[in-house]
Design an enzyme around this catalytic site. Structure first.
Site, PDB file in Angstrom:
ATOM      1  N   THR A  92       2.544   8.114-161.126  1.00 45.06           N
ATOM      2  CA  THR A  92       3.357   7.672-159.984  1.00 45.06           C
ATOM      3  C   THR A  92       2.885   6.273-159.576  1.00 45.06           C
ATOM      4  O   THR A  92       1.811   5.818-160.009  1.00 45.06           O
ATOM      5  CB  THR A  92       3.186   8.603-158.756  1.00 45.06           C
ATOM      6  OG1 THR A  92       1.881   8.359-158.193  1.00 45.06           O
ATOM      7  CG2 THR A  92       3.340  10.069-159.099  1.00 45.06           C
ATOM      8  N   TYR A 110     -11.795   9.383-150.617  1.00 44.83           N
ATOM      9  CA  TYR A 110     -10.560  10.107-150.947  1.00 44.83           C
ATOM     10  C   TYR A 110     -10.861  11.598-151.121  1.00 44.83           C
ATOM     11  O   TYR A 110     -10.148  12.449-150.590  1.00 44.83           O
ATOM     12  CB  TYR A 110      -9.979   9.512-152.237  1.00 44.83           C
ATOM     13  CG  TYR A 110      -8.678  10.110-152.710  1.00 44.83           C
ATOM     14  CD1 TYR A 110      -7.474   9.802-152.089  1.00 44.83           C
ATOM     15  CD2 TYR A 110      -8.644  10.979-153.805  1.00 44.83           C
ATOM     16  CE1 TYR A 110      -6.276  10.340-152.546  1.00 44.83           C
ATOM     17  CE2 TYR A 110      -7.450  11.521-154.269  1.00 44.83           C
ATOM     18  CZ  TYR A 110      -6.277  11.194-153.633  1.00 44.83           C
ATOM     19  OH  TYR A 110      -5.082  11.728-154.085  1.00 44.83           O
ATOM     20  N   ILE A 150      -1.241  12.145-162.201  1.00 42.96           N
ATOM     21  CA  ILE A 150       0.222  12.142-162.249  1.00 42.96           C
ATOM     22  C   ILE A 150       0.708  10.690-162.266  1.00 42.96           C
ATOM     23  O   ILE A 150       0.222   9.860-161.481  1.00 42.96           O
ATOM     24  CB  ILE A 150       0.817  12.880-161.015  1.00 42.96           C
ATOM     25  CG1 ILE A 150       0.097  14.225-160.780  1.00 42.96           C
ATOM     26  CG2 ILE A 150       2.321  13.082-161.183  1.00 42.96           C
ATOM     27  CD1 ILE A 150       0.102  15.186-161.949  1.00 42.96           C
ATOM     28  N   ASP A 176       5.510   6.595-139.717  1.00 45.79           N
ATOM     29  CA  ASP A 176       4.100   6.432-140.086  1.00 45.79           C
ATOM     30  C   ASP A 176       3.413   7.729-139.642  1.00 45.79           C
ATOM     31  O   ASP A 176       3.380   8.033-138.440  1.00 45.79           O
ATOM     32  CB  ASP A 176       3.508   5.212-139.357  1.00 45.79           C
ATOM     33  CG  ASP A 176       2.032   5.008-139.687  1.00 45.79           C
ATOM     34  OD1 ASP A 176       1.371   5.954-140.162  1.00 45.79           O
ATOM     35  OD2 ASP A 176       1.535   3.892-139.440  1.00 45.79           O
ATOM     36  N   VAL A 177       2.863   8.483-140.595  1.00 48.92           N
ATOM     37  CA  VAL A 177       2.331   9.814-140.265  1.00 48.92           C
ATOM     38  C   VAL A 177       1.120   9.773-139.340  1.00 48.92           C
ATOM     39  O   VAL A 177       0.715  10.810-138.811  1.00 48.92           O
ATOM     40  CB  VAL A 177       1.969  10.624-141.542  1.00 48.92           C
ATOM     41  CG1 VAL A 177       3.204  11.007-142.323  1.00 48.92           C
ATOM     42  CG2 VAL A 177       0.950   9.893-142.402  1.00 48.92           C
ATOM     43  N   ASP A 186       9.085   8.450-144.405  1.00 48.01           N
ATOM     44  CA  ASP A 186       8.178   7.523-145.102  1.00 48.01           C
ATOM     45  C   ASP A 186       8.073   6.241-144.271  1.00 48.01           C
ATOM     46  O   ASP A 186       8.968   5.944-143.470  1.00 48.01           O
ATOM     47  CB  ASP A 186       8.740   7.186-146.499  1.00 48.01           C
ATOM     48  CG  ASP A 186       7.647   6.783-147.493  1.00 48.01           C
ATOM     49  OD1 ASP A 186       7.416   7.533-148.450  1.00 48.01           O
ATOM     50  OD2 ASP A 186       7.020   5.713-147.304  1.00 48.01           O
ATOM     51  N   LYS A 219      -9.246  14.868-149.178  1.00 53.34           N
ATOM     52  CA  LYS A 219      -8.488  15.903-149.898  1.00 53.34           C
ATOM     53  C   LYS A 219      -9.214  17.258-149.846  1.00 53.34           C
ATOM     54  O   LYS A 219      -8.570  18.310-149.832  1.00 53.34           O
ATOM     55  CB  LYS A 219      -8.240  15.466-151.342  1.00 53.34           C
ATOM     56  CG  LYS A 219      -7.297  14.258-151.453  1.00 53.34           C
ATOM     57  CD  LYS A 219      -5.943  14.537-150.822  1.00 53.34           C
ATOM     58  CE  LYS A 219      -4.944  13.421-151.025  1.00 53.34           C
ATOM     59  NZ  LYS A 219      -3.635  13.695-150.428  1.00 53.34           N
ATOM     60  N   ASN A 249       2.896  15.318-147.578  1.00 52.55           N
ATOM     61  CA  ASN A 249       2.576  14.729-148.882  1.00 52.55           C
ATOM     62  C   ASN A 249       2.082  13.287-148.802  1.00 52.55           C
ATOM     63  O   ASN A 249       1.388  12.819-149.707  1.00 52.55           O
ATOM     64  CB  ASN A 249       3.852  14.815-149.747  1.00 52.55           C
ATOM     65  CG  ASN A 249       3.812  13.907-150.939  1.00 52.55           C
ATOM     66  OD1 ASN A 249       3.169  14.200-151.937  1.00 52.55           O
ATOM     67  ND2 ASN A 249       4.500  12.763-150.853  1.00 52.55           N
TER      68      ASN A 249
HETATM   69  N1  LIG Z   1      -0.377  10.521-158.395  1.00 50.17           N
HETATM   70  C1  LIG Z   1      -1.475  11.244-158.561  1.00 50.17           C
HETATM   71  O1  LIG Z   1      -2.105  11.203-159.630  1.00 50.17           O
HETATM   72  C2  LIG Z   1      -1.955  12.147-157.465  1.00 50.17           C
HETATM   73  C3  LIG Z   1      -2.977  13.082-157.782  1.00 50.17           C
HETATM   74  C4  LIG Z   1      -3.444  13.920-156.795  1.00 50.17           C
HETATM   75  C5  LIG Z   1      -2.910  13.874-155.515  1.00 50.17           C
HETATM   76  N2  LIG Z   1      -1.928  12.961-155.226  1.00 50.17           N
HETATM   77  C6  LIG Z   1      -1.412  12.952-153.858  1.00 50.17           C
HETATM   78  O2  LIG Z   1      -0.009  13.118-153.872  1.00 50.17           O
HETATM   79  C7  LIG Z   1       0.548  12.482-152.713  1.00 50.17           C
HETATM   80  C8  LIG Z   1       1.689  11.575-153.133  1.00 50.17           C
HETATM   81  O3  LIG Z   1       1.160  10.568-153.964  1.00 50.17           O
HETATM   82  P1  LIG Z   1       2.028   9.765-155.050  1.00 50.17           P
HETATM   83  O4  LIG Z   1       1.226   9.747-156.283  1.00 50.17           O
HETATM   84  O5  LIG Z   1       3.406  10.258-155.066  1.00 50.17           O
HETATM   85  O6  LIG Z   1       1.932   8.296-154.423  1.00 50.17           O
HETATM   86  P2  LIG Z   1       3.038   7.195-154.039  1.00 50.17           P
HETATM   87  O7  LIG Z   1       2.279   5.996-153.643  1.00 50.17           O
HETATM   88  O8  LIG Z   1       4.037   7.079-155.133  1.00 50.17           O
HETATM   89  O9  LIG Z   1       3.760   7.843-152.773  1.00 50.17           O
HETATM   90  C9  LIG Z   1       3.122   7.956-151.534  1.00 50.17           C
HETATM   91  C10 LIG Z   1       4.140   7.714-150.442  1.00 50.17           C
HETATM   92  O10 LIG Z   1       3.467   7.835-149.178  1.00 50.17           O
HETATM   93  C11 LIG Z   1       3.949   6.815-148.341  1.00 50.17           C
HETATM   94  N3  LIG Z   1       2.991   6.513-147.285  1.00 50.17           N
HETATM   95  C12 LIG Z   1       1.821   5.840-147.385  1.00 50.17           C
HETATM   96  N4  LIG Z   1       1.252   5.709-146.175  1.00 50.17           N
HETATM   97  C13 LIG Z   1       2.074   6.325-145.291  1.00 50.17           C
HETATM   98  C14 LIG Z   1       2.046   6.521-143.899  1.00 50.17           C
HETATM   99  N5  LIG Z   1       1.043   6.031-143.131  1.00 50.17           N
HETATM  100  N6  LIG Z   1       3.049   7.214-143.303  1.00 50.17           N
HETATM  101  C15 LIG Z   1       4.071   7.683-144.060  1.00 50.17           C
HETATM  102  N7  LIG Z   1       4.180   7.507-145.377  1.00 50.17           N
HETATM  103  C16 LIG Z   1       3.185   6.830-145.998  1.00 50.17           C
HETATM  104  C17 LIG Z   1       4.187   5.625-149.253  1.00 50.17           C
HETATM  105  O11 LIG Z   1       5.068   4.666-148.676  1.00 50.17           O
HETATM  106  C18 LIG Z   1       4.755   6.305-150.486  1.00 50.17           C
HETATM  107  O12 LIG Z   1       6.160   6.380-150.443  1.00 50.17           O
HETATM  108  C19 LIG Z   1      -0.598  11.747-152.024  1.00 50.17           C
HETATM  109  O13 LIG Z   1      -1.068  12.531-150.952  1.00 50.17           O
HETATM  110  C20 LIG Z   1      -1.650  11.646-153.128  1.00 50.17           C
HETATM  111  O14 LIG Z   1      -2.946  11.549-152.609  1.00 50.17           O
HETATM  112  C21 LIG Z   1      -1.438  12.111-156.173  1.00 50.17           C
END
Ligand SMILES: NC(=O)c1ccc[n+]([C@@H]2O[C@H](COP(=O)([O-])OP(=O)(O)OC[C@H]3O[C@@H](n4cnc5c(N)ncnc54)[C@H](O)[C@@H]3O)[C@@H](O)[C@H]2O)c1
Length: 281
Positions: free
Chosen positions: A194, A157, A192, A64-65, A38, A161, A91
């Protein structure tokens, strides 16, 4: 009893928060050694400490991905520590909302695409060779319901996706044709609860204000189940795809969304939200 991913080595990007955090905890609980990566250098090590305290094996690597140089180093480090890689959960992601696509800056479009799509491409590019050297493995790419359906205010977005969804299928076909034993699937969460919802820059989308979006409020109206999902409910799906329980599954979309993608259900007055089990841990 052996865990569902006992003895396997996993790398989870964006592992310090939300869905990624739940995935790391669950994979470790089920016996995997987990490389948590992360950009967040504070929460990542905290999670690793928590996993170790619970008797699991994990390590944190700041990443950083979007950086290809760092991907090369991270994969080398995972192999140095654990000898191989069996599971990749790509993720990490962000969401940027705008009232109209005409207001989206190219800078924001590129930043979102760099993390959500370039980051996923780089993860597969650099992890697949190591998985192929081993016994095969499982790649799980985090897409979204917004990768299957359009979402107002989230066109950029959705583009990322939707890209992840077809990228997964194409790599699944490549791996099948190579006969390398690597399966590739995408996961499509609905709403979700989060921290991502508090971080979405909205530019005033929806109500003309820039207040953080409340996922619970939104889910109450938008989901047939009448509630937001929990990160662990997504992690359970990831565990299935990561484990040998899904040995005949590739190129598939696993939708975990409280029924949103199936259609619309007008909830009866007073109908209770669907219950969420206690996952333990
Ligand atoms: N929460 C939702 O409702 C939801 C719905 C559909 C899809 N998603 C997807 O699920 C995944 C996780 O989301 P989440 O809800 O847990 O969000 P979150 O913000 O809680 O977690 C995302 C994590 O990614 C990290 N991150 C951001 N940019 C980064 C980078 N450049 N390099 C490395 N790490 C990085 C952040 O520091 C964070 O820890 C994402 O891809 C999101 O698009 C989430």
């Amino acid at each position: 009893m052996a865990g569902q991913v006992q003895g396997k080595v996993a790398l989870v990007t964006g592992g310090a928060s939300g869905i990624g955090e739940a995935v790391c905890e669950l994979l470790a609980r089920e016996g995997a050694s987990v490389a948590v990566t992360d950009i967040d250098e504070l929460r990542g090590p905290e999670l690793v400490a928590k996993i170790k305290k619970a008797g699991g094996e994990a390590t944190f690597l700041q990443q950083d991905v979007t950086s290809e140089e760092r991907w090369i180093e991270v994969v080398e480090e995972v192999v140095r520590r654990y000898g191989r890689l069996d599971i990749l959960v790509s993720n990490a992601g962000i969401g940027i909302g705008v009232p109209s696509i005409t207001q989206m800056t190219l800078e924001d479009w590129r930043r979102q695409t760099a993390i959500n799509l370039d980051g996923v491409f780089l993860s597969v590019k650099h992890c697949l060779p190591v998985m192929r050297k081993g016994r095969g493995g499982s790649i799980v790419l985090m897409s979204s319901l917004a990768g299957l359906r359009g979402a107002q205010s989230l066109a950029g977005y959705c583009a990322t996706k939707g890209g992840v969804r077809l990228f997964a299928k194409a790599i699944a076909m490549e791996c099948a044709s190579f006969g390398d034993g690597v399966r590739v699937n995408s996961v499509h969460p609905g709403i979700i609860d989060t921290p991502i919802w508090g971080k979405i820059p909205t530019g005033g989308m929806g109500g003309g204000q820039n207040a953080p979006i409340d996922p619970e409020e939104r889910a109450k109206l938008a989901t047939p189940f009448g509630r937001a999902g929990h990160a662990m409910e997504i992690a359970q799906g990831v565990l299935y795809l990561a484990s040998d329980a899904s040995s005949y599954v590739t190129g598939m979309e696993l939708v975990i969304d409280g029924g949103m993608n199936a259609g619309g259900a007008l909830r009866m007055p007073g109908a209770p939200a669907f219950p969420m089990p206690a996952f333990g841990g």
